[in-house]
Each structure stands twice: as structure tokens, then as C-alpha cells.
Motif scaffolding. Structure first.
Motif, mmCIF file in Angstrom:
data_model
loop_
_atom_site.group_PDB
_atom_site.id
_atom_site.type_symbol
_atom_site.label_atom_id
_atom_site.label_comp_id
_atom_site.label_asym_id
_atom_site.label_seq_id
_atom_site.Cartn_x
_atom_site.Cartn_y
_atom_site.Cartn_z
ATOM 1 N N PRO A 194 49.862 57.164 49.447
ATOM 2 C CA PRO A 194 50.302 55.776 49.278
ATOM 3 C C PRO A 194 49.161 54.799 49.591
ATOM 4 C CG PRO A 194 51.081 56.614 51.364
ATOM 5 C CD PRO A 194 50.366 57.762 50.704
ATOM 6 N N ALA A 195 49.273 53.584 49.068
ATOM 7 C CA ALA A 195 48.256 52.558 49.299
ATOM 8 C C ALA A 195 48.888 51.178 49.181
ATOM 9 C CB ALA A 195 47.107 52.693 48.318
ATOM 10 N N VAL A 196 48.508 50.285 50.086
ATOM 11 C CA VAL A 196 48.886 48.878 50.021
ATOM 12 C C VAL A 196 47.630 48.053 50.265
ATOM 13 C CG1 VAL A 196 50.256 47.014 51.006
ATOM 14 C CG2 VAL A 196 51.225 49.320 50.846
ATOM 15 N N ASN A 197 47.290 47.162 49.314
ATOM 16 C CA ASN A 197 46.147 46.271 49.438
ATOM 17 C C ASN A 197 46.624 44.840 49.263
ATOM 18 O OD1 ASN A 197 43.361 47.978 49.283
ATOM 19 N ND2 ASN A 197 44.982 48.992 48.119
ATOM 20 N N LEU A 198 46.240 43.984 50.191
ATOM 21 C CA LEU A 198 46.679 42.600 50.191
ATOM 22 C C LEU A 198 45.452 41.695 50.195
ATOM 23 C CD1 LEU A 198 49.284 40.748 50.585
ATOM 24 C CD2 LEU A 198 48.666 40.736 53.014
ATOM 25 N N THR A 199 45.399 40.741 49.245
ATOM 26 C CA THR A 199 44.320 39.761 49.189
ATOM 27 C C THR A 199 44.914 38.370 49.322
ATOM 28 O OG1 THR A 199 42.972 41.175 47.761
ATOM 29 C CG2 THR A 199 42.394 38.840 47.853
ATOM 30 N N VAL A 200 44.483 37.649 50.343
ATOM 31 C CA VAL A 200 44.949 36.288 50.593
ATOM 32 C C VAL A 200 43.812 35.327 50.283
ATOM 33 C CG1 VAL A 200 45.898 34.678 52.266
ATOM 34 C CG2 VAL A 200 46.489 37.111 52.401
ATOM 35 N N ARG A 201 44.026 34.415 49.335
ATOM 36 C CA ARG A 201 43.016 33.406 49.009
ATOM 37 C C ARG A 201 43.204 32.241 49.977
ATOM 38 N NH1 ARG A 201 42.516 29.340 44.931
ATOM 39 N NH2 ARG A 201 44.614 29.851 44.206
ATOM 40 N N VAL A 202 42.456 32.291 51.086
ATOM 41 C CA VAL A 202 42.578 31.278 52.139
ATOM 42 C C VAL A 202 42.200 29.911 51.589
ATOM 43 C CG1 VAL A 202 41.851 30.609 54.451
ATOM 44 C CG2 VAL A 202 42.076 33.037 53.869
ATOM 45 N N THR A 203 41.065 29.849 50.897
ATOM 46 C CA THR A 203 40.645 28.670 50.143
ATOM 47 C C THR A 203 40.067 29.174 48.834
ATOM 48 O OG1 THR A 203 38.357 28.613 50.947
ATOM 49 C CG2 THR A 203 40.021 27.529 52.317
ATOM 50 N N ASP A 204 39.595 28.270 47.990
ATOM 51 C CA ASP A 204 39.004 28.699 46.735
ATOM 52 C C ASP A 204 37.742 29.525 46.960
ATOM 53 O OD1 ASP A 204 40.975 27.462 45.330
ATOM 54 O OD2 ASP A 204 39.820 25.659 44.862
ATOM 55 N N LEU A 211 51.889 48.504 41.469
ATOM 56 C CA LEU A 211 52.353 47.181 41.068
ATOM 57 C C LEU A 211 51.426 46.147 41.684
ATOM 58 C CD1 LEU A 211 54.626 45.620 39.565
ATOM 59 C CD2 LEU A 211 55.813 45.481 41.780
ATOM 60 N N GLU A 212 50.924 45.259 40.852
ATOM 61 C CA GLU A 212 50.052 44.186 41.309
ATOM 62 C C GLU A 212 50.720 42.864 40.977
ATOM 63 O OE1 GLU A 212 45.550 42.351 40.533
ATOM 64 O OE2 GLU A 212 46.143 44.273 39.665
ATOM 65 N N GLY A 213 50.876 42.020 41.983
ATOM 66 C CA GLY A 213 51.548 40.753 41.742
ATOM 67 C C GLY A 213 51.253 39.738 42.814
ATOM 68 N N GLY A 214 51.607 38.500 42.530
ATOM 69 C CA GLY A 214 51.353 37.424 43.461
ATOM 70 C C GLY A 214 52.577 37.078 44.284
ATOM 71 N N LEU A 215 52.359 36.788 45.546
ATOM 72 C CA LEU A 215 53.393 36.239 46.421
ATOM 73 C C LEU A 215 53.013 34.782 46.650
ATOM 74 C CD1 LEU A 215 53.717 39.149 49.029
ATOM 75 C CD2 LEU A 215 55.105 38.739 46.985
ATOM 76 N N GLY A 216 53.407 33.924 45.715
ATOM 77 C CA GLY A 216 52.929 32.565 45.733
ATOM 78 C C GLY A 216 51.599 32.473 45.007
ATOM 79 N N SER A 217 50.934 31.350 45.155
ATOM 80 C CA SER A 217 49.708 31.111 44.405
ATOM 81 C C SER A 217 48.480 31.670 45.089
ATOM 82 C CB SER A 217 49.517 29.602 44.193
ATOM 83 O OG SER A 217 49.422 28.938 45.459
ATOM 84 N N ARG A 218 48.584 32.097 46.357
ATOM 85 C CA ARG A 218 47.388 32.489 47.087
ATOM 86 C C ARG A 218 47.404 33.926 47.601
ATOM 87 N NH1 ARG A 218 43.788 28.629 48.219
ATOM 88 N NH2 ARG A 218 44.371 26.449 47.850
ATOM 89 N N VAL A 219 48.449 34.671 47.375
ATOM 90 C CA VAL A 219 48.540 36.036 47.889
ATOM 91 C C VAL A 219 48.691 37.008 46.729
ATOM 92 C CG1 VAL A 219 49.800 37.615 49.390
ATOM 93 C CG2 VAL A 219 49.592 35.199 50.020
#
Length: 930
Positions: A656-666, A612-620
Motif C-alpha cells: 500500500p502507499a499514500v502520498n499527500l502534497t499540500v501546496r502551502v503557497t504557490d 486514485l489521485e485527487g484534490g482535497l480542495g484547491s491546495r491538497v
């Protein structure tokens, strides 16, 4: 013939490819093609409306975001792209000539306010981010990539040389990739997304020197696992993508001529040829003689005298290297044709490429020792041999790729690749064997060829309104081979007039080895998006199946002396065997060698995953899921002593796998990852077939009791992309291994042995730094100069089980682990990309090649500083010259055990001059600086 081959392209009449300019001028319209991609993810966007402003011309982007605007009036063109949930974008300043096909990609960002729009120029849109960094920035996991553009600005001739520029990557023996200091077993290779089996009988990894650089579009190195990828890697998954079709018809020729300073104008030993080596084939005269095959594996019915002599006559009577040979030049040529044309009313993209190269390799000042323990925890030389090796290598390959759209919602691709390489090698080493207190001369003549054939059919489909559902599938067939026909090993004793053939076991041996493996695989992936915006959650599920069969057969035969007098043994081997075999006297004996044997391996692997790929808010952005892999491996072995062994390895694992990408800035990303992967033993490592290494005298055997290893992986990386073509990233990683497989050096009362064992556990952790920066901030003279460096600092420790308490060093790094890897480059490139100059540097820290077992210490490969350069200069409108230099420092290769060099040599500096010719002109798009 070798010297003439690279000049062949210049004999091809230009009339076959030239297109008169007058024809193009008669067209009043042109064509615009490209892709619409998501600015955040890099994924293609379907159902985007694309319109030529001021006209009624328009279209919708199809699968993978591809679009085509036919019959666009020539001149300055403006296009606009719109889709709900994204900012509309207008691209101005597109210069379209009559009859031209121009490629224009467009990136769309998520709309923060509905109807908000942006406008950019065509040049800004094309040059916003280099292809490699764009793929890295938008990836869902931690990846590094190198593209054809970067390869073109280096002297790299194949994929192995190109991939070593990637952060944390080193290449062993010029072929085998090691990532983050982990051994080659922890790296897997795919071609256009499909697994490539290894053609090496002793190694799990694919030798990347099989893939010519001229056929490569990009090499992507994924360092973290996601459930839609195979789970049997920990270092990296290296994907080689072959060239895709260009938007307009294009033809390119290239050729080069060069030399190795260790060979040019100097005497180089070589192996006798049979006439087909220039094509990478061994020839019929190297095949196992029919008389020997008919006699059976044990030769039990062959008696001394006439029957034995008849078998000896059937062998090719070549034993001695040719010593009066002047080194040959290196050469290459290539041709590529590609385009996008109408076929039966449907546009078909195509590319066909052929690449050929030949090179002379030399190992000067070569030294090999057989070590023994010195009683103080170190090692000393039991036997020391010195000499040289000469090798004539050929590498050629081709791709034939086709792609077409079925409406706007489906795309079919057919990718075909064939590559072949061969090495015709002669080695001569002389030294004092202290065990027998005599001088021995060891020679080897060997020919090894390897090939990879890959066919892949792929389909991509969008389903339903809004393109929320996507389905892709692929079926592939791969076949690899490795042939080592008619290798001859010979041992002489003494020097000068007292030099003679001893006639003992292993003093005259012929090897005939063959490996063939075929691999059928299929994959199906389904993705559904629960919304139109880029941040909408997506579910992806899929399945994978692979069926592998390998046959490996090594037959070896010793010739022994029964009754020849000492005087007869002082002659050349060719004369000894010709005279003895021409009589009926029982003076020689032929018997099967104790080395060799055959094995067959079968593997079936089934896998399924959900993520499952999804956003946690606009930046995560989060990717979470798991993959289940069930593998069944069976290896059947028949040794030279007719011992039958069956090895079985069967496991089902949840990864199992968990990957998290946080867009700190643009311009900044923070990536976090926690995954579990595994590593299975190579088929050869499960087989007890014995193999012996010349001079080093080591016997290598597999271990039927090996288990698969499990690895827990943790990664974190911060990335900053300050402007197009620039990046600063810092990452940390840690890995925990359960039951890692290690290659160990076992001291025995007889011949030293190399084996494979499961250790109990191991850890690996490190830091990665990657910087790529333009130097324009220093002033106008520096605006076209780019500096880049990447460095990886690593440490690993392995825990030894009770069964391995004889290990010399119970607290050592893992085999293949370097404490550091550093790459650096300084490049100058004009905006149009035609003139460029690049200097590249690479170094790695010492790494274990063989783990010692008491009383022998570990064997290390010592650091080597490598400096290369590449210069590209325009000569004529359509001709570019290239000057390359490799291994400029000619640092020696050294393997050290204790205080002695187990193996060392110098390979020489390599220089080349080449020309490339593109009759139809250059691509109108500017080239992004690296």
C-alpha cells in the motif's frame, strides 16, 4: 592507439555536416514546436488550442501536450494557448528566423476566473524554472533529478559520477549507488522507465558506470514509492533517461585528452593484451580452451604426464604482470546527431549518439591485510600485503531513439541503448604471511567486460473528447552480460634469489567466468480523469509482467607441482609451465579448484495496481492505492564439488502507499508519504557457489535459506522554490525493516568467510537538507553565481536474531549506512551557458562494508573528501573547450577493521582537456543557470 583514439573526430570532414547559411536564408517561414504542460503537475496537456496571433495558423496539442506549428512566417511571433479550465496564455517576443525550427514550451495554470488570461515574454517562459527543479516541484512523490545541463558543468564522465551529486546519494567503488545510507540492495535502476538487470554476479544493483554521461538526458532519483512503480526498492528508484530528439537538426562532436597523476610518466604494472581490449572484448585467446572443456568439469580422465601437459599447453601462458610500462593517457570522443524531419509524410524525431572513452587507473600505495582477532575485541594483521594495481578501462555506448505522432492522439517511441565497459587489470602484492612465516608475492591478471543491451517500444494514447482518458504501454527486452575470461592467480614464496613458485593448491589458478541474463517485460497503464480541471480526480490502474533467466558459470583449475625440483621452481611461471608442458614427464597436476561452480536462475514477476489521485480542495493533492506483486524465484546450483542445490523463493505481497502534497503557497509544497516496499535477495546470494578474493583470502558463499525483506517507509518534506533555479527543502524519513539481508564477516577455523543472513529487524531514519541559491542578492558581480549544498544525516540500528548471537556488535548500523552525506558546489555561468565554471565537493561518513561475527569486529570504509572542478570556455562560434579536474585532494581509500587498515590505496588526480564542436550552431534558447 589509445592516445590517438580521442583525436578521431577532428579528422571528420566538416563538409559532411555543414549547412550553407544561404540555404536557410531562402526560407521565408519557420516552425515552432513544444509542449503544453500543467503548471502544478508538470504533466503534458492534450487538446489545448495553440494559435499564431494575427494569423489563421493554429493546431491542437496532442498526446503528452506536444504541438507543432508549421509554415509560420519568420520574424517576431506571438502565440496563444487556450483550454477550458485553464488560464489562457499569450507568449510574446518569439524570434523566428527563416528556415528555423524553434522549441517553445508553455505552462498553463488553473483558471480561477473563466476567461482570465496572462501574457508573458518568450524568454521568461523558457527560463522560468530549471528542468531538474521543475520535475522535482511537480512530481507526485519525493524525487531529485539531475539533467544533462548540470552534468555538462561537471567533470562527470558517467551516470555513477553524476548521480552522486543528488541529495543523500553516495557511490561505492565508483559504480554502485547507495541512497540515504542504505546498502546498494535497496536501490533499483531503470533505463527510460524499464528495469535494467544487474550484470554483476555478487550484487543486486546495476553498476552505473556502464552509462556514459554524453548519452544521458536526465537522471531521476525517486525516494518514495507510488503503486505505479516497482515495489522492490527502499533507498531509491534511479531512472536514467537517454537523450531525446531536438526540435531542429543538430550535430555535435566532442573529444578530450587527459591523464591520471598516479600513472602519467610513471611505471605502471599492466596485464598483457591480446588486441581487442580497446573495444571492451576479451578476445578468442582468453576463452576456455576446447581441450579443457572436452575433458569435463572433473577432469577425471586426465592423468599426469602427457594428457595433463597437453591441457597446460592449451592455457594462454600469461601469468606475470608487465612491470616496465609507462602510464597511458585518458581519452574520449563522442558524436551525436538528432532532429525532427519528415519521413513519408510524417514527422519523425530521432537521436543517435556514440560515446567512447578509455582511462588508466592506478592504485598506488595499496595495502591489503588478512585480519585475525586480537583477543580484546579488536583485530590485528595475520598477513599484510603491499603493492599496486594497474587497470586499463574502456567505456563506450550508443543510443538510437525514434519517435513519431500518429495523428494528434497517439505517440510511438522506440528506444535502443547499448553500453559496454571493460577493465584489463594487473595486481601485484607482496608481504609476510604470518600463518606460514614466509614472504609471499601474490599476482593477478584479470579481464572483466560488462554489457547492457536495451530495446523498448512505448505507446502513449489519448482517448475520447477532452483527453480525459490516457493509455500507455511498453514492451522491453534487456540483456546483460559479464565475462571474466582467463583470470590467472599466482603465488610465489620468498624474496630475491630465494623466490620460488610453491606449487600448492591455489598457487596457480585459472578462472573462466561468464554471466548472461535476459529480461522480457511489459506494462500497461490506463488513466481516466473525472473532469477537465487540473484538480479533477484521476484513477490509474495497470499491470506489469517480467520474465528473467540468468546463467552463471565459473570454472576454475589449479596447477600443482608433482615432481619439479626447487631450482626449476625459481624461474618465471611462464618458463616453468612452458618447459614442463613440453615434455611427457608427470611433473605437474591439473585439477578443478574448490572454488567455482554454476547456477541458473529463473524469475517470473506479475504485478497489478490501482491508485486514485485527487484534490482535497484547491491546495491538497492525494495519491492513494496499492500494488500487488507476486514473484517466483528458483536458483539451481551445481558446485565445483558436484553438489546440486535448488533454492526457491516465492511470495505474493500487497504494497500500500499514500502520498499527500499540500501546496502551502504557490512556491511552497509540503509532502507526506507512508508506503510499504520490499527487497528480494540477489540470485547469487541464494546460490552456495564459492568465490575467493585475492590476498584478503576471503571465501564468499550464498545462503539458499534467505527470505525477502519487507520495509515500511515514512517521509515528510517541505519545499520552497523562491525563484527560477532556486530551492530550499528540508525532509525527514524513517524506515522499519523486517528480515533485512546483511553481508557479514564470519570467522572460521579455516579460511575467513563472507556470507549473507537475514537479521530480525532494523530501523533507519534521518534528515535531508537541500539548498540551491543564486548569489545575485549580493550585487551585480554575483548575479551569475549559484551556490548549492545538500546534506543528509542518518542513523540506523539492526536487531540480531538468536541464530546470529555471535555477532560482534548487536547494536550496530546497517551495512552500507553512512551517518552523513554532504554535497556542495559553487558555479558561475553566463546567461548563454557557453562559459561556466563549477567547483564540487563530496564527503560521507564512515560506513560498514562487512559486519563482523565474533571474534572479529565490523569493517568500516573511512570518510574521504572529494573535490572536483569543471571549466567550460567558448573558443570559436561553434567550438567550446572544457577543462576538468577530479579527485583533486587524492584522499586515500581506507577500509578499517579494529585498529588496522584491511584495505587502502590512493587513486591519483585526474585532469582532462576537451573540445566540443557543434557545426550547425548553438540552440537559440538560453540555458537556465543551475
Amino acid at each position: 592507439m589509445y592516445a590517438a583514439m580521442p583525436l578521431m573526430p577532428f579528422a571528420i570532414p566538416s563538409a559532411l555536416v555543414a549547412q550553407p547559411a544561404a540555404t536557410a536564408a531562402r526560407h521565408a517561414t519557420g516552425r515552432i514546436t513544444g509542449r503544453i504542460v500543467d503548471a502544478k503537475t508538470g504533466a503534458g496537456l492534450s487538446d489545448v488550442g495553440v494559435q499564431v496571433v494575427g494569423t489563421t495558423l493554429g493546431t491542437m496539442s496532442g498526446v503528452d501536450g506536444r504541438f507543432t506549428l508549421p509554415a509560420v512566417p519568420a520574424g517576431t511571433v506571438t502565440i496563444q494557448a487556450r483550454r477550458i479550465g485553464y488560464q489562457a496564455k499569450t507568449v510574446t517576443g518569439i524570434m523566428l528566423a527563416g528556415g528555423q525550427t524553434l522549441e517553445q514550451d508553455v505552462t498553463l495554470g488553473t483558471a480561477t476566473v473563466q476567461l482570465q488570461a496572462v501574457a508573458v515574454t518568450a524568454s521568461a517562459e523558457r527560463g522560468s524554472v530549471s528542468k531538474a527543479l521543475d520535475e522535482q516541484r511537480t512530481s507526485t512523490s519525493i524525487v531529485n533529478a539531475t539533467t544533462a545541463e548540470q552534468i555538462q558543468r561537471s567533470p562527470d564522465a558517467d551516470a555513477a559520477q553524476a548521480v552522486k551529486r543528488v541529495s543523500g546519494v553516495t557511490v561505492q567503488d565508483g559504480k554502485y549507488v547507495i541512497v540515504r545510507g542504505l546498502g546498494e540492495r535497496y536501490t533499483q535502476t531503470s533505463l527510460n522507465g524499464s528495469r535494467v538487470p544487474s550484470p554483476e554476479p555478487e550484487r543486486k544493483v546495476v553498476p552505473l558506470d556502464l552509462f556514459p554521461a554524453a548519452l544521458i538526458d536526465a537522471i531521476t532519483t525517486a525516494k518514495t514509492f507510488t503503486p505505479d512503480r516497482p515495489g522492490d526498492f527502499s533507498g531509491a528508484l534511479v531512472d536514467i533517461r537517454t537523450r531525446e530528439f531536438p526540435a531542429s537538426r543538430s550535430v555535435t562532436f566532442s573529444s578530450s585528452l587527459g591523464a591520471n597523476t598516479a600513472a602519467a610518466g610513471r611505471d605502471v604494472i599492466r596485464a598483457p593484451r591480446v588486441g581487442q581490449e580497446w573495444l571492451g572484448f576479451g578476445g578468442d585467446r582468453r576463452t576456455l580452451p576446447s581441450a579443457v572443456a572436452a575433458a569435463g568439469q572433473t577432469l577425471s580422465g586426465v592423468t599426469p604426464g602427457a594428457p595433463t601437459n597437453a591441457l597446460i599447453r592449451s592455457f594462454r601462458n600469461k601469468w606475470t604482470p608487465v612491470a616496465d610500462n609507462t602510464g597511458l593517457p585518458n581519452g574520449s570522443f563522442g558524436v551525436s546527431v538528432g532532429g525532427n524531419d519528415a519521413v513519408l509524410g510524417r514527422r519523425v524525431g530521432y537521436v543517435a549518439s556514440l560515446s567512447y572513452s578509455t582511462s588508466q587507473e592506478v592504485r598506488r600505495d595499496e595495502q591489503l591485510i588478512v585480519p585475525r582477532a586480537d583477543g580484546a575485541g579488536g583485530a590485528e594483521a595475520l598477513s599484510t600485503f603491499a603493492g599496486s594495481t594497474g587497470r586499463e578501462s574502456v567505456l563506450w555506448g550508443g543510443v538510437a531513439n525514434l519517435s513519431t505522432m500518429l495523428g494528434g492522439a497517439s505517440r510511438l517511441s522506440l528506444n535502443n541503448t547499448y553500453n559496454r565497459t571493460s577493465d584489463n587489470e594487473a595486481r601485484s602484492l607482496t608481504g609476510l604471511d604470518e600463518q606460514f612465516a614466509s614472504v609471499l608475492t601474490l599476482t593477478r591478471l584479470g579481464f572483466v567486460s560488462r554489457s547492457v543491451l536495451s530495446n523498448q517500444l512505448r505507446g502513449e494514447h489519448t482517448i475520447g473528447a477532452g483527453a480525459r482518458q490516457q493509455l500507455d504501454w511498453n514492451v522491453s527486452r534487456s540483456q546483460v552480460s559479464r565475462d571474466e575470461p582467463d583470470r590467472s592467480d599466482l603465488v610465489y614464496q620468498g624474496t630475491g634469489a630465494n623466490r620460488f613458485w610453491r606449487g600448492l593448491a591455489n598457487d596457480a589458478t585459472r578462472f573462466f567466468g561468464a554471466l548472461d541474463e535476459r529480461d522480457y517485460a511489459g506494462a500497461l497503464n490506463y488513466r481516466v480523469s473525472f473532469g477537465d480541471a487540473a484538480s479533477a480526480p484521476q484513477l490509474k490502474v495497470g499491470g506489469y509482467y517480467r520474465d528473467v533467466h540468468r546463467d552463471s558459470d565459473v570454472q576454475a583449475y589449479d596447477i600443482l607441482n608433482l615432481g619439479l625440483e626447487q631450482a626449476a621452481l625459481r624461474d618465471r611461471a611462464e618458463s616453468i609451465f612452458r618447459r614442463a608442458a613440453s615434455s611427457d614427464a608427470a611433473s605437474l597436476l591439473v585439477r578443478p579448484s574448490t572454488f567455482g561452480g554454476r547456477y541458473s536462475a529463473d524469475e517470473t514477476l506479475g504485478a497489478g495496481y490501482a491508485m486514485l489521485e485527487g484534490g482535497l480542495g484547491s491546495r491538497v493533492r492525494v495519491i492513494a492505492g496499492a500494488r500487488v506483486e507476486s514473484a517466483d524465484i528458483q536458483v539451481n546450483t551445481l558446485t565445483a564439488q558436484l553438489q546440486d542445490t535448488v533454492s526457491r523463493l516465492k511470495n505474493t505481497d500487497v504494497l500500500p502507499a499514500v502520498n499527500l502534497t499540500v501546496r502551502v503557497t504557490d512556491a511552497q509544497n509540503l509532502r507526506l508519504s507512508a508506503t510499504q516496499t520490499l527487497s528480494r535477495p540477489e540470485y547469487r546470494e541464494l546460490s552456495p557457489v564459492a568465490y575467493v578474493e585475492i590476498a584478503a583470502n576471503n571465501e564468499e558463499r550464498g545462503n539458499p535459506g534467505l527470505r525477502r525483506a519487507l520495509i515500511r517507509n515514512y517521509d515528510a518534506r517541505w519545499e520552497w522554490y523562491p525563484s527560477g533555479g532556486e530551492v530550499l527543502s528540508v525532509g525527514v524519513f524513517a524506515k522499519r525493516f523486517q528480515d533485512p539481508i546483511e553481508r557479514v564477516f564470519v570467522a572460521t577455523t579455516g579460511r575467513p568467510q563472507i556470507g549473507f543472513v537475514n537479521a530480525d529487524a532494523a530501523t533507519n531514519y534521518g534528515v535531508e537538507l537541500d539548498v540551491r541559491k543564486g548569489l545575485g542578492f549580493l550585487g551585480a558581480p554575483f548575479r551569475d553565481i549559484t551556490a548549492s549544498t545538500n546534506a543528509t544525516f542518518m542513523r540506523s540500528r539492526i536487531a540480531i536474531t538468536d541464530s546470529l548471537t555471535a555477532a560482534t556488535n548487536p547494536d550496530r548500523p546497517m551495512v552500507g549506512q553512512s551517518p552523513y552525506v554532504v554535497n556542495a558546489s559553487l558555479g558561475y555561468a553566463q546567461p548563454d551557458g557557453r562559459f561556466s565554471a563549477t567547483v564540487l565537493y563530496n564527503v560521507f561518513g564512515k560506513r560498514i562494508t562487512l559486519a563482523g561475527v565474533e571474534p572479529l569486529p565490523d569493517t568500516y570504509e573511512r570518510p574521504r573528501n572529494v573535490l572536483d572542478f569543471a571549466l567550460q570556455v567558448p573558443v570559436l562560434a561553434d567550438v567550446t573547450a572544457r577543462v576538468n579536474g577530479s579527485n583533486l585532494l587524492d584522499a586515500p581509500y581506507r577500509e578499517q577493521i579494529g585498529g588496522v587498515h584491511r584495505r587502502s590505496y590512493r587513486a591519483g588526480r585526474v585532469f582532462s582537456l576537451g573540445l566540443s564542436w557543434r557545426p550547425q550552431g548553438r540552440d537559440p534558447r538560453p540555458v537556465t543557470r543551475p
